[in-house]
Design a protein around this motif. Structure first.
Motif, PDB file in Angstrom:
ATOM      1  N   GLU A 477     -14.852   6.928  -7.046  1.00 45.18           N
ATOM      2  CA  GLU A 477     -14.748   5.528  -7.433  1.00 45.18           C
ATOM      3  C   GLU A 477     -13.429   4.973  -6.924  1.00 45.18           C
ATOM      4  N   VAL A 478     -13.474   3.755  -6.414  1.00 46.56           N
ATOM      5  CA  VAL A 478     -12.293   3.120  -5.846  1.00 46.56           C
ATOM      6  C   VAL A 478     -11.813   2.025  -6.797  1.00 46.56           C
ATOM      7  N   PHE A 479     -10.516   2.076  -7.132  1.00 44.32           N
ATOM      8  CA  PHE A 479      -9.896   1.083  -8.006  1.00 44.32           C
ATOM      9  C   PHE A 479      -8.927   0.260  -7.159  1.00 44.32           C
ATOM     10  N   PRO A 480      -9.271  -0.982  -6.835  1.00 45.25           N
ATOM     11  CA  PRO A 480      -8.431  -1.765  -5.921  1.00 45.25           C
ATOM     12  C   PRO A 480      -7.099  -2.145  -6.541  1.00 45.25           C
ATOM     13  N   GLY A 481      -6.151  -2.445  -5.661  1.00 49.61           N
ATOM     14  CA  GLY A 481      -4.834  -2.895  -6.097  1.00 49.61           C
ATOM     15  C   GLY A 481      -4.369  -4.065  -5.249  1.00 49.61           C
ATOM     16  N   ILE A 482      -3.273  -4.679  -5.653  1.00 45.64           N
ATOM     17  CA  ILE A 482      -2.707  -5.788  -4.895  1.00 45.64           C
ATOM     18  C   ILE A 482      -1.951  -5.220  -3.712  1.00 45.64           C
ATOM     19  N   SER A 483      -2.372  -5.589  -2.509  1.00 38.48           N
ATOM     20  CA  SER A 483      -1.725  -5.066  -1.313  1.00 38.48           C
ATOM     21  C   SER A 483      -0.364  -5.722  -1.114  1.00 38.48           C
ATOM     22  N   ALA A 484       0.484  -5.067  -0.312  1.00 42.41           N
ATOM     23  CA  ALA A 484       1.854  -5.555  -0.109  1.00 42.41           C
ATOM     24  C   ALA A 484       1.869  -6.957   0.495  1.00 42.41           C
ATOM     25  N   PHE A 485       0.964  -7.248   1.434  1.00 39.57           N
ATOM     26  CA  PHE A 485       1.002  -8.579   2.039  1.00 39.57           C
ATOM     27  C   PHE A 485       0.555  -9.651   1.054  1.00 39.57           C
ATOM     28  N   GLN A 486      -0.347  -9.290   0.115  1.00 38.75           N
ATOM     29  CA  GLN A 486      -0.729 -10.245  -0.923  1.00 38.75           C
ATOM     30  C   GLN A 486       0.439 -10.503  -1.874  1.00 38.75           C
TER      31      GLN A 486
END
Length: 616
Positions: A477-486
């Motif tokens: 399962e993949v839990f997304p996160g806020i990317s550095a560019f965002q």
């Protein structure tokens, strides 16, 4: 979705409670229980996450008590106590019970906090509601691991002993001797400071914790003792067709008693395929909550055993059933092993049962492993999604770069296994995570930002493909996160309002020529561009080449932002231009954000027009 506590039911009796608990129930793959009238009032009758009752709430709870792992109430604590009091039986079998206050600010672990996982569930629910978990156990107050939960991740089973006294000794910060003769010692390396366990055996202790496949060990120097039993023993069984449960059980228990092995240390029962439908063996496995596995005669015949039989070979196609099946099971499920009890024949009337025992090198956990690929965001705890925070708390093992683990340290549980790997060992990180998940542990692989954007998710899936993953076990399962560019864009204003791209300048995994091609395409196409890994101590030229390429297609006054360690304590933001960008420090922790031909600065905000006014 987290299924650790499945089946789970959340109980609400007011609209406010429904608002609080419905998202929690959905996240934990549980159900929300409502009266029919409340469900009708809120128009939730067709919601698949909602169950209703048409009688009393007390009856509805009683119906679920023995079949559920967890119950979450949004009721007054006193009311919950009165509801569940008649149902209480034993802390080893009662479900976890958690109570949430009306506003979701306090989440109380009320029942089965240790063995039932109530404490962990309270922490998970508190994370979901952004509230506070109220844990009242002695180990919680000291930030220590609960001794009666220690073996749960490894599938160990609790044996005899005075568990209350041993737990009390640790809670009183008295030393407890550990005698471990079996099972994984992985847990020993990740105990919190001041844990109280004594592994040397040289100090005076108040109690003893034994971890062994043996049974009926005497108390250590008159002190209270408790036992965990790792499931290492595979029992091979052979019998004539129609042998009843009573004889099979008698044979098994006689052999175990003779060798002083605990039935709780059994990983499973094994035999030949011809016995797969043997009713007595199926009943025996069900009675002791064990897997019953069978192997082909050809598989068993390939085993070298001390007591082959020509008669057995003639009847079933292999010279050994019990010994060969026990050994084969350790190779399939226990990373290999050795025969520790040669076949014993137990006879009664005209029936006979053959029993042999092999011990695996690694204990059988008894559940499918999970790989959770978790994005931890830019580095500040408040920027981690509730689902990702829950995964971090719930995982048996955390794997990642040391800095990432340090950043999420407040979310870690006492005793949680945390393995670090340097930046250059991403592949080894993945391989270790897969190994532990294949064993049966729940492993969270951490990536900063989003795990699917320059993170570990793709590499984990590639490594799974190499080992022939079936797409099911271990679960992924993949839990997304806020990317550095965002995150950088959020600090700057709204620079990503039109088409944009991200390009890494690291040439460790991408040929330099390909990077230059992508930079040229992005510059020519007028994309807002985020540059990752722009400059290292050894790699200094590519950022200069990137600037030169963009200057061919963009004005020297194009806004550029250099955002370093975004959302971390040492965050720095430099607003500059394309022509001046190299006059400021840039390193691997910096995201370089280059605007497009329409991007502009307004006060301290970087804005890229979306185009609405132009199209009006």
């Amino acid at each position: 979705m987290l299924k650790t506590f499945h089946p789970l039911t959340a109980i609400a009796v007011t609209p406010q409670a429904v608002k609080l608990l419905l998202p929690v129930a959905e996240t934990l793959t549980g159900k929300l229980l409502l009266s029919e009238s409340l469900a009708e009032e809120l128009n939730l009758g067709g919601n698949p996450a909602v169950e209703t009752y048409d009688h009393s709430l007390a009856m509805a709870i009683e119906e679920r008590w023995s079949t559920h792992k967890a119950l979450i109430f949004s009721l007054a604590t006193g009311a919950v106590v009165r509801l569940i009091a008649p149902l209480l039986h034993d802390k080893q079998t009662d479900p976890a019970v958690v109570v949430v206050d009306a506003m979701g600010t306090s989440v109380i672990s009320l029942l089965s906090g240790h063995q039932g996982g109530g404490d962990r569930l309270a922490e998970i629910v508190a994370e979901q509601l952004q509230g506070k978990a109220i844990l009242t156990g002695g180990a919680n107050g000291l930030g220590q691991i609960a001794v009666d939960c220690l073996g749960i991740p490894f599938g160990w089973r609790r044996g005899t002993g005075d568990w209350t006294a041993v737990s009390a000794a640790l809670a009183s910060q008295k030393p407890v001797a550990v005698q471990q003769t079996a099972g994984s010692t992985l847990w020993q390396g990740y105990l919190p400071p001041g844990h109280g366990f004594n592994f040397s055996g040289t100090e005076a202790t108040a109690a003893t914790l034994a971890i062994t496949v043996q049974d009926n060990l005497p108390e250590h120097q008159g002190h209270p003792m408790a036992q965990w039993h790792p499931r290492l023993l595979w029992v091979g069984i052979g019998c004539v067709r129609g042998t009843d449960l009573a004889l099979l059980e008698k044979a098994l228990l006689e052999v175990l008693a003779r060798e002083n092995f605990s039935p709780l240390a059994i990983a499973g029962l094994a035999s030949v395929h011809l016995k797969a439908d043997e009713v007595g063996m199926q009943q025996l496995a069900q009675k002791y909550d064990l897997p019953f596995v069978t192997f082909s005669a050809e598989q068993l015949a390939a085993q070298s055993v001390p007591n082959p039989s020509a008669v057995v070979n003639q009847e079933v196609g292999t010279p050994s059933v019990a010994e060969a099946a026990a050994l084969t099971a350790t190779q399939v499920y226990g990373e290999g092993g050795k025969l520790i009890v040669e076949k014993v024949i137990v006879k009664q009337d005209q029936q006979a049962v053959t029993v042999a025992i092999a011990q695996g090198k690694r204990e059988y956990i008894g559940k499918p492993g999970q790989l959770w690929l978790v994005g931890t965001g830019p580095g500040e705890l408040s920027q981690i999604s509730p689902a990702a925070r829950t995964a971090i708390r719930e995982a048996d093992v955390l794997i990642g770069y040391g800095l990432y683990l340090d950043l999420i340290d407040p979310l870690r549980r006492p005793g949680q296994i945390c393995e670090t790997f340097p930046l250059t060992q991403e592949r080894q990180r993945c391989q270790r995570a897969i190994e532990l998940a294949q064993w049966g542990l729940t492993v969270a692989v951490l990536s900063s930002g989003d795990c699917g954007i320059y993170g570990m998710a793709g590499l984990v899936l590639e490594e799974l493909e190499k080992v022939g993953w079936d797409g099911q076990t271990p679960g992924v399962e993949v839990f997304p996160g806020i990317s550095a560019f965002q995150a950088a864009a959020a600090r700057l204003g709204a620079p990503l309002m039109h088409d944009f791209c991200a390009i890494s300048l690291s040439d460790l995994l991408t040929p330099r020529e390909k990077i230059l091609q992508r930079l040229t395409a992005a510059a020519q196409a007028d994309f807002v561009t985020a540059l990752y890994n722009p400059k290292s101590q050894k790699r200094t030229v590519l950022i200069e080449q990137a600037q030169a390429i963009f200057l061919q297609w963009r004005s020297p006054d194009t806004p550029v932002a250099l955002v370093r360690s975004v959302y971390r304590r040492d965050e720095t933001i430099v607003r500059t231009t394309l022509a001046e960008m190299l006059n400021f420090p840039i390193d691997m922790l910096t995201v370089v954000l280059i605007g497009n031909s329409n991007t502009y600065n307004y006060h301290d905000y970087l804005i890229t027009p979306r185009g609405y006014y132009a199209n009006a």
